[in-house]
Design a protein around this motif. Structure first.
Motif, short mmCIF file in Angstrom:
data_model
loop_
_atom_site.label_atom_id
_atom_site.label_comp_id
_atom_site.label_asym_id
_atom_site.label_seq_id
_atom_site.Cartn_x
_atom_site.Cartn_y
_atom_site.Cartn_z
N PHE A 170 0.83 -1.22 0.00
CA PHE A 170 0.00 0.00 0.00
C PHE A 170 0.86 1.27 0.00
O PHE A 170 0.35 2.37 -0.07
CB PHE A 170 -0.93 0.00 1.23
N HIS A 171 2.16 1.11 0.09
CA HIS A 171 3.06 2.27 0.16
C HIS A 171 3.25 2.93 -1.21
O HIS A 171 3.26 2.25 -2.24
CB HIS A 171 4.43 1.85 0.68
N ASN A 172 3.47 4.27 -1.17
CA ASN A 172 3.79 4.96 -2.42
C ASN A 172 5.30 4.94 -2.65
O ASN A 172 6.06 4.50 -1.79
CB ASN A 172 3.21 6.37 -2.43
N LEU A 173 5.71 5.45 -3.80
CA LEU A 173 7.11 5.37 -4.18
C LEU A 173 8.04 6.08 -3.18
O LEU A 173 9.14 5.60 -2.89
CB LEU A 173 7.30 5.95 -5.59
N THR A 174 7.58 7.21 -2.67
CA THR A 174 8.44 7.96 -1.73
C THR A 174 8.78 7.09 -0.52
O THR A 174 9.94 7.03 -0.10
CB THR A 174 7.69 9.24 -1.26
N VAL A 175 7.77 6.42 0.02
CA VAL A 175 8.01 5.58 1.20
C VAL A 175 8.86 4.36 0.82
O VAL A 175 9.82 4.02 1.52
CB VAL A 175 6.67 5.13 1.83
N VAL A 176 8.53 3.72 -0.27
CA VAL A 176 9.31 2.52 -0.68
C VAL A 176 10.77 2.90 -0.88
O VAL A 176 11.68 2.22 -0.38
CB VAL A 176 8.72 1.89 -1.97
N LYS A 177 11.00 4.01 -1.57
CA LYS A 177 12.38 4.45 -1.82
C LYS A 177 13.10 4.73 -0.50
O LYS A 177 14.27 4.38 -0.33
CB LYS A 177 12.39 5.70 -2.70
N ALA A 178 12.39 5.37 0.44
CA ALA A 178 13.02 5.70 1.73
C ALA A 178 13.39 4.42 2.49
O ALA A 178 14.46 4.34 3.10
CB ALA A 178 12.09 6.57 2.55
N LEU A 179 12.50 3.43 2.45
CA LEU A 179 12.78 2.17 3.17
C LEU A 179 13.97 1.43 2.54
O LEU A 179 14.78 0.82 3.23
CB LEU A 179 11.54 1.28 3.21
N PHE A 180 14.06 1.48 1.23
CA PHE A 180 15.22 0.87 0.56
C PHE A 180 16.49 1.67 0.87
O PHE A 180 17.55 1.08 1.12
CB PHE A 180 14.99 0.78 -0.96
N ALA A 181 16.37 3.00 0.84
CA ALA A 181 17.56 3.83 1.10
C ALA A 181 18.10 3.57 2.50
O ALA A 181 19.31 3.57 2.71
CB ALA A 181 17.19 5.31 0.93
N ALA A 182 17.19 3.30 3.45
CA ALA A 182 17.63 3.01 4.82
C ALA A 182 18.49 1.75 4.87
O ALA A 182 19.23 1.53 5.82
CB ALA A 182 16.40 2.85 5.73
N GLN A 183 18.40 0.93 3.85
CA GLN A 183 19.22 -0.30 3.78
C GLN A 183 20.40 -0.13 2.84
O GLN A 183 21.07 -1.12 2.49
CB GLN A 183 18.36 -1.47 3.26
N GLY A 184 20.59 1.09 2.37
CA GLY A 184 21.70 1.34 1.43
C GLY A 184 21.36 0.96 0.00
O GLY A 184 22.26 0.81 -0.83
N LEU A 185 20.07 0.82 -0.31
CA LEU A 185 19.66 0.44 -1.67
C LEU A 185 19.04 1.64 -2.38
O LEU A 185 18.34 2.45 -1.76
CB LEU A 185 18.68 -0.74 -1.63
N SER A 186 19.29 1.70 -3.68
CA SER A 186 18.88 2.88 -4.46
C SER A 186 17.51 2.68 -5.12
O SER A 186 16.93 1.59 -5.07
CB SER A 186 19.91 3.09 -5.57
N ALA A 187 17.06 3.75 -5.78
CA ALA A 187 15.80 3.66 -6.54
C ALA A 187 15.94 2.63 -7.67
O ALA A 187 14.99 1.92 -8.00
CB ALA A 187 15.45 5.04 -7.10
N ASP A 188 17.14 2.55 -8.24
CA ASP A 188 17.36 1.54 -9.29
C ASP A 188 17.19 0.12 -8.73
O ASP A 188 16.65 -0.76 -9.40
CB ASP A 188 18.79 1.65 -9.86
N ASP A 189 17.66 -0.07 -7.48
CA ASP A 189 17.49 -1.38 -6.85
C ASP A 189 16.00 -1.67 -6.63
O ASP A 189 15.56 -2.82 -6.80
CB ASP A 189 18.24 -1.45 -5.51
#
Ligand code: HEM
Length: 325
Positions: A170-189
């Motif tokens: 149910f998350h939007n892109l901003t939240v998904v990207k932030a959760l990935f970034a918190a793990q050191g993963l990028s938008a490309d990932d």
């Protein structure tokens, strides 16, 4: 003869590199071979994974998702495998994103016991998940990559931590990207790894909010009616549908075609279209399968390197379902 010598020199050199870095406990490709502690480990796991996935390809999807759910919570430490116990009644396994949908635990158990028979007490459950996800990726997508190993198993597993770090459908892109970034993963990932939604299944509850009372405008209307027929409103049981209706057991770039055609199951899938950066990559992966395959492999390795949260040393569990006593 010369080729064999060259190969031996290569293994020798990579092992020197390995021993050079082991003191900092960094991961290395071929860890169990180089340390000569369990040279057959990866082969044994592969054999078990192939046996199960051949019978039920959905288990391969489950193993790839298990790797994701393990690595995002406290790093790749097999914390997702621990069963509830007297001392820890509420481990990650019982959290909503894992229970009841996460599958493949029996494959990990079988791989662990096969490895234990040959080299007891050597191979971590965390590495077995990483190997199994790599092997499932090859089996279902013919995408091959080498995965560094040498992980230890954690002793902490807390259900309440899971929803704080894992994205939901149910998350939007901003939240998904932030959760990935918190793990050191990028938008490309994010875009590359979401391609795993070309295999396996989903329970209806992850997307019925897009079907009722009206079919969401972010969803292809015809596809919405198809989903309604599989997931009736207020159904007594939470049904399942394939992530990809056309090639549900093939890990391929069809996911990006689905996303572009508004036929991704989740709001989070659709949200990849909401920024130029991610939408362009969706398009590139859609048109160039080799590009998707290379990037998917790279991102899986990156996910396997997410640092551990726990500062305490881990262990090699005897059983993947319980910490050692
Ligand atoms: C981007 C954020 C993500 C969200 C919100 C998300 C959410 C979900 C949800 C809700 C399901 C359905 C589970 C069920 O009901 O059975 C699912 C399935 C799946 N996901 Fe994701 N996921 C995401 C990223 C990933 C990543 C990074 C991977 C691995 C690389 C992955 C691999 C899979 C696979 C393989 C399945 C099918 C599992 C099966 O058939 O058992 N997902 N995902």
């Amino acid at each position: 003869m010369e080729a064999k010598n060259t190969f031996q020199i290569q293994v020798f050199l990579s092992c020197i590199l390995l021993f050079g870095t082991l003191s900092t406990k960094s991961l290395e490709v071929g860890y169990y071979k180089c340390t000569n502690t369990c040279p057959q480990a990866e082969e044994i796991v592969r054999g078990v994974v192939y046996k199960y996935v051949l019978q039920e390809p959905g288990l391969g999807a489950g193993l790839i998702r298990m790797f994701f759910h393990d690595c995002f919570v406290r790093g790749c430490d097999a914390s997702v495998l621990l069963d509830p116990s007297y001392l820890n009644p509420n481990p990650e396994k019982l959290a909503v994103p894992n229970n009841p949908s996460l599958r493949g635990f029996e494959v990990i158990d079988a791989a662990k016991s096969a490895v234990e028979q040959v080299c007891p007490g050597i191979v971590s459950c965390a590495d077995i998940i990483a190997f199994a996800a790599r092997d499932a990726t090859y089996f279902l997508g013919m995408i091959s990559y080498e995965i560094p190993s040498g992980r230890l198993d954690g002793r902490i597993s807390i259900a309440d931590e899971v929803l704080k770090v894992l994205p939901t459908p149910f998350h939007n892109l901003t939240v998904v990207k932030a959760l990935f970034a918190a793990q050191g993963l990028s938008a490309d990932d994010v875009v590359a790894l979401s391609g795993a939604h070309s295999i396996g299944r989903s329970h209806c509850s992850s997307f019925t909010n897009r079907l009722y009372p009206t079919i969401d405008s972010t969803l292809d209307q015809g596809f919405g009616y198809l989903l309604r027929s599989k997931c009736p409103e207020n159904a007594p049981v939470d049904g399942v549908v394939p992530q990809d209706f056309v090639t549900p057991t093939k890990l391929d770039n069809k996911y990006y075609q689905n996303v572009k055609g508004l036929k991704g199951l989740f709001f989070s899938d659709w949200s990849l279209l909401t920024s130029d950066e991610t939408a362009n990559l969706v398009n590139d992966f859609r048109t160039t399968p080799q590009f998707f395959e290379a990037k998917f492999a790279e991102s899986m390795v990156k996910m396997g390197n997410i640092p551990l949260l726990s500062g305490t040393p881990g262990e090699i569990r005897k059983s993947c379902r319980a910490v050692n006593y």
